[in-house]
Design an enzyme around this catalytic site. Structure first.
Site, PDB file in Angstrom:
ATOM      1  N   ARG A 184       1.098  -8.979  17.301  1.00 35.82           N
ATOM      2  CA  ARG A 184       0.224  -9.919  16.595  1.00 35.82           C
ATOM      3  C   ARG A 184       0.941 -10.729  15.514  1.00 35.82           C
ATOM      4  O   ARG A 184       0.357 -11.631  14.917  1.00 35.82           O
ATOM      5  CB  ARG A 184      -0.944  -9.154  15.965  1.00 35.82           C
ATOM      6  CG  ARG A 184      -1.790  -8.398  16.978  1.00 35.82           C
ATOM      7  CD  ARG A 184      -2.823  -7.532  16.295  1.00 35.82           C
ATOM      8  NE  ARG A 184      -3.604  -6.761  17.251  1.00 35.82           N
ATOM      9  CZ  ARG A 184      -4.456  -5.788  16.904  1.00 35.82           C
ATOM     10  NH1 ARG A 184      -4.628  -5.484  15.634  1.00 35.82           N
ATOM     11  NH2 ARG A 184      -5.119  -5.134  17.836  1.00 35.82           N
TER      12      ARG A 184
ATOM     13  N   LYS B 112       3.749   2.378   1.421  1.00 31.29           N
ATOM     14  CA  LYS B 112       3.717   1.806   2.764  1.00 31.29           C
ATOM     15  C   LYS B 112       4.832   0.793   2.988  1.00 31.29           C
ATOM     16  O   LYS B 112       4.870   0.142   4.029  1.00 31.29           O
ATOM     17  CB  LYS B 112       2.353   1.146   3.002  1.00 31.29           C
ATOM     18  CG  LYS B 112       1.188   2.141   2.970  1.00 31.29           C
ATOM     19  CD  LYS B 112      -0.140   1.471   3.230  1.00 31.29           C
ATOM     20  CE  LYS B 112      -0.697   0.795   2.000  1.00 31.29           C
ATOM     21  NZ  LYS B 112      -2.077   0.283   2.202  1.00 31.29           N
TER      22      LYS B 112
ATOM     23  N   HIS C  99       7.254  -8.825  23.397  1.00 31.24           N
ATOM     24  CA  HIS C  99       6.842  -9.073  22.020  1.00 31.24           C
ATOM     25  C   HIS C  99       7.953  -8.773  21.010  1.00 31.24           C
ATOM     26  O   HIS C  99       7.683  -8.628  19.820  1.00 31.24           O
ATOM     27  CB  HIS C  99       5.594  -8.247  21.679  1.00 31.24           C
ATOM     28  CG  HIS C  99       4.383  -8.648  22.458  1.00 31.24           C
ATOM     29  ND1 HIS C  99       3.542  -7.738  23.069  1.00 31.24           N
ATOM     30  CD2 HIS C  99       3.879  -9.880  22.747  1.00 31.24           C
ATOM     31  CE1 HIS C  99       2.566  -8.383  23.681  1.00 31.24           C
ATOM     32  NE2 HIS C  99       2.744  -9.677  23.504  1.00 31.24           N
TER      33      HIS C  99
ATOM     34  N   PRO D 265      -0.627   0.775   9.239  1.00 34.82           N
ATOM     35  CA  PRO D 265       0.065   2.038   8.938  1.00 34.82           C
ATOM     36  C   PRO D 265       0.031   2.375   7.452  1.00 34.82           C
ATOM     37  O   PRO D 265       0.191   1.498   6.597  1.00 34.82           O
ATOM     38  CB  PRO D 265       1.503   1.761   9.407  1.00 34.82           C
ATOM     39  CG  PRO D 265       1.372   0.670  10.402  1.00 34.82           C
ATOM     40  CD  PRO D 265       0.231  -0.174   9.938  1.00 34.82           C
ATOM     41  N   GLU D 266      -0.214   3.638   7.162  1.00 35.94           N
ATOM     42  CA  GLU D 266      -0.199   4.122   5.788  1.00 35.94           C
ATOM     43  C   GLU D 266       1.037   5.007   5.601  1.00 35.94           C
ATOM     44  O   GLU D 266       1.910   5.053   6.469  1.00 35.94           O
ATOM     45  CB  GLU D 266      -1.509   4.856   5.491  1.00 35.94           C
ATOM     46  CG  GLU D 266      -2.732   3.957   5.716  1.00 35.94           C
ATOM     47  CD  GLU D 266      -4.060   4.653   5.451  1.00 35.94           C
ATOM     48  OE1 GLU D 266      -4.099   5.599   4.633  1.00 35.94           O
ATOM     49  OE2 GLU D 266      -5.060   4.250   6.072  1.00 35.94           O
TER      50      GLU D 266
ATOM     51  N   ARG E 155     -13.870  -2.941   3.250  1.00 32.98           N
ATOM     52  CA  ARG E 155     -13.334  -1.859   4.085  1.00 32.98           C
ATOM     53  C   ARG E 155     -14.445  -0.899   4.504  1.00 32.98           C
ATOM     54  O   ARG E 155     -15.304  -0.546   3.699  1.00 32.98           O
ATOM     55  CB  ARG E 155     -12.262  -1.061   3.328  1.00 32.98           C
ATOM     56  CG  ARG E 155     -11.144  -1.889   2.722  1.00 32.98           C
ATOM     57  CD  ARG E 155     -10.163  -2.351   3.768  1.00 32.98           C
ATOM     58  NE  ARG E 155      -8.997  -2.961   3.173  1.00 32.98           N
ATOM     59  CZ  ARG E 155      -7.898  -2.317   2.834  1.00 32.98           C
ATOM     60  NH1 ARG E 155      -7.819  -1.011   3.034  1.00 32.98           N
ATOM     61  NH2 ARG E 155      -6.873  -2.946   2.303  1.00 32.98           N
TER      62      ARG E 155
ATOM     63  N   LYS F 160     -10.148   3.833 -14.844  1.00 32.71           N
ATOM     64  CA  LYS F 160     -10.629   2.817 -13.920  1.00 32.71           C
ATOM     65  C   LYS F 160     -12.159   2.768 -13.902  1.00 32.71           C
ATOM     66  O   LYS F 160     -12.818   3.797 -13.821  1.00 32.71           O
ATOM     67  CB  LYS F 160     -10.118   3.107 -12.504  1.00 32.71           C
ATOM     68  CG  LYS F 160      -8.617   2.921 -12.342  1.00 32.71           C
ATOM     69  CD  LYS F 160      -8.256   1.446 -12.343  1.00 32.71           C
ATOM     70  CE  LYS F 160      -6.786   1.241 -12.062  1.00 32.71           C
ATOM     71  NZ  LYS F 160      -6.423  -0.205 -12.048  1.00 32.71           N
TER      72      LYS F 160
END
Length: 307
Positions: free
Chosen positions: A136, A67, A114, A2-3, A292, A182
Site C-alpha cells: 500500500r 514502533k 510490491h 505494527p506495534e 480508534r 494527563k
C-alpha cells in the site's frame, strides 16, 4: 499497524542477518517509498541521493525504539587503513506503515511485485539482499543523522519519541508521574508516543483489560496504583506477544523470513466485540475513542464515576 512486538520481531531477524554486512549498492524501484504519505511529491533526485548515502556503508546493527526501527550505519571497515571505527552518525530509518515488510533474500530469488527498494549486502564472500516490500506504500525509508534523545542515539525524526517499556532507558516512575497528570482519557494517553512509546491500539486495549481500567478513565482522576498496573500490564502483554512473534491478522505483517506471529490467538478483548468475556462471560463492547476502535468488558472494566 505494527506495534512494538511486531517491529521488534522484524528487528531481531534483520539484525541477525545484516549486522556486520556492507551495503555495496541499492535500488529504489519506487521513489515514493522515500517520502512519508504527506511528502509523496519528492525531489526527482531523491533516489540517487538515497543510493549515494547508503552505498559503501557498513550496517552496525538494527535498532528500535517503540514502533520506530532503523539501521545504524558506519563507515566501511575495508575502505581505508585499520583504525578504531568512528562513532556512528547516520541511520537508515525504516517505517513499516500498515503493510511494509523487510525481507532477506538470496540474490537469485524472484522479486515480489510490491518490492519498492533493495539493499545489496555483502559479508566476506556472502551476498544477500534486504528488500523493502510494501503493497500500500504507507511505509517509507529515509537517511537521517543520529541524535541523542532519552539516553541513546536515535534518528533525528524520532527525537521526540519516549523510551519504551522494554528498553533499559525506560523509567517507570517518570512515565507514571507524567501519565498521572494527563486529563485526556487513558486510552488516548497510552497511544501518546511522547509519553510511552510502542503501545498501539491492540496492546492498549489488552493492557487496560488486564489492569481492569475502563478506556474512558481520566488518568489525573485515577489512583496512581491503578495507573501503575496499566503500565505494568502494557509491558507484560507486549513481552508475551513478542515471545510468539507479535500479532498477525493477515499476510501483510510478517517477519524477515516471511513468518507470521500468532498472538492474535491470545487476545482477550481486542477484535472480540460481541463475544463473551473470557473472565466473566459479559459481552465485549466496542466504542470509538479518538478515531480508534476500543474494545472492553463493561463488567471487568467498570465505567469511571467522578463527582
Amino acid at each position: 499497524m505494527p506495534e512494538l512486538p511486531e517491529v521488534e520481531s522484524v528487528r531481531l531477524g534483520v539484525h541477525e542477518w545484516t549486522a556486520g554486512t556492507t551495503i555495496t549498492g541499492a535500488e529504489v524501484i519506487d521513489p515514493r517509498i522515500l517520502g512519508t504519505t504527506s511528502q509523496r511529491r519528492i525531489n526527482a533526485s531523491a533516489a540517487d541521493e538515497f543510493v549515494a548515502a547508503v552505498s559503501g556503508r557498513r550496517i552496525i546493527g538494527a535498532e528500535r525504539r517503540g514502533k520506530f526501527m532503523w539501521l545504524t550505519l558506519g563507515e566501511d571497515l575495508g575502505a581505508g587503513p585499520a583504525a578504531e571505527p568512528a562513532a556512528p552518525e547516520l541511520s537508515l530509518l525504516v517505517h513499516l506503515g500498515m503493510s511494509g515488510q523487510l525481507r532477506v533474500h538470496d540474490t537469485a530469488d524472484e522479486i515480489h511485485k510490491h518490492t519498492r527498494a533493495i539493499l545489496h549486502l555483502e559479508r566476506g564472500s556472502e551476498s544477500l539482499q534486504l528488500r523493502f516490500i510494501d503493497q500500500r506504500i504507507f511505509g517509507h525509508l529515509g537517511v537521517q543523522p543520529l541524535v541523542h534523545a532519552y539516553g541513546r542515539l536515535v534518528p533525528a525524526s524520532a527525537n521526540h519519541i519516549a523510551a519504551d517499556p522494554l528498553e533499559p532507558a525506560f523509567e517507570p516512575g517518570l512515565a507514571l508521574e507524567q501519565l498521572s497528570h494527563k486529563r485526556t482519557v487513558v486510552k488516548s494517553a497510552l497511544l501518546d508516543q511522547s509519553l510511552v512509546s510502542g503501545i498501539g491500539n491492540i496492546y492498549a486495549d489488552e493492557a487496560l483489560f488486564r489492569a481492569g481500567i475502563h478506556p474512558l478513565a481520566i488518568p489525573a482522576r485515577t489512583r496512581k496504583s491503578r495507573l501503575a498496573a496499566v503500565l505494568d500490564s502494557a509491558s507484560r502483554v507486549m513481552s508475551d506477544a513478542l515471545a510468539v512473534g507479535g500479532t498477525s491478522f493477515d499476510a501483510l505483517y510478517v517477519n524477515v523470513n516471511g513468518e507470521s506471529g500468532y498472538f492474535d490467538r491470545a487476545l482477550l478483548v481486542y477484535g472480540r466485540g460481541g463475544q463473551e468475556c473470557v473472565r466473566c462471560g459479559t459481552e465485549i463492547e466496542k466504542m470509538t475513542i479518538g478515531g480508534r476502535g476500543s474494545h472492553f468488558c463493561p463488567n471487568c472494566q467498570r465505567p469511571p464515576r467522578y463527582r
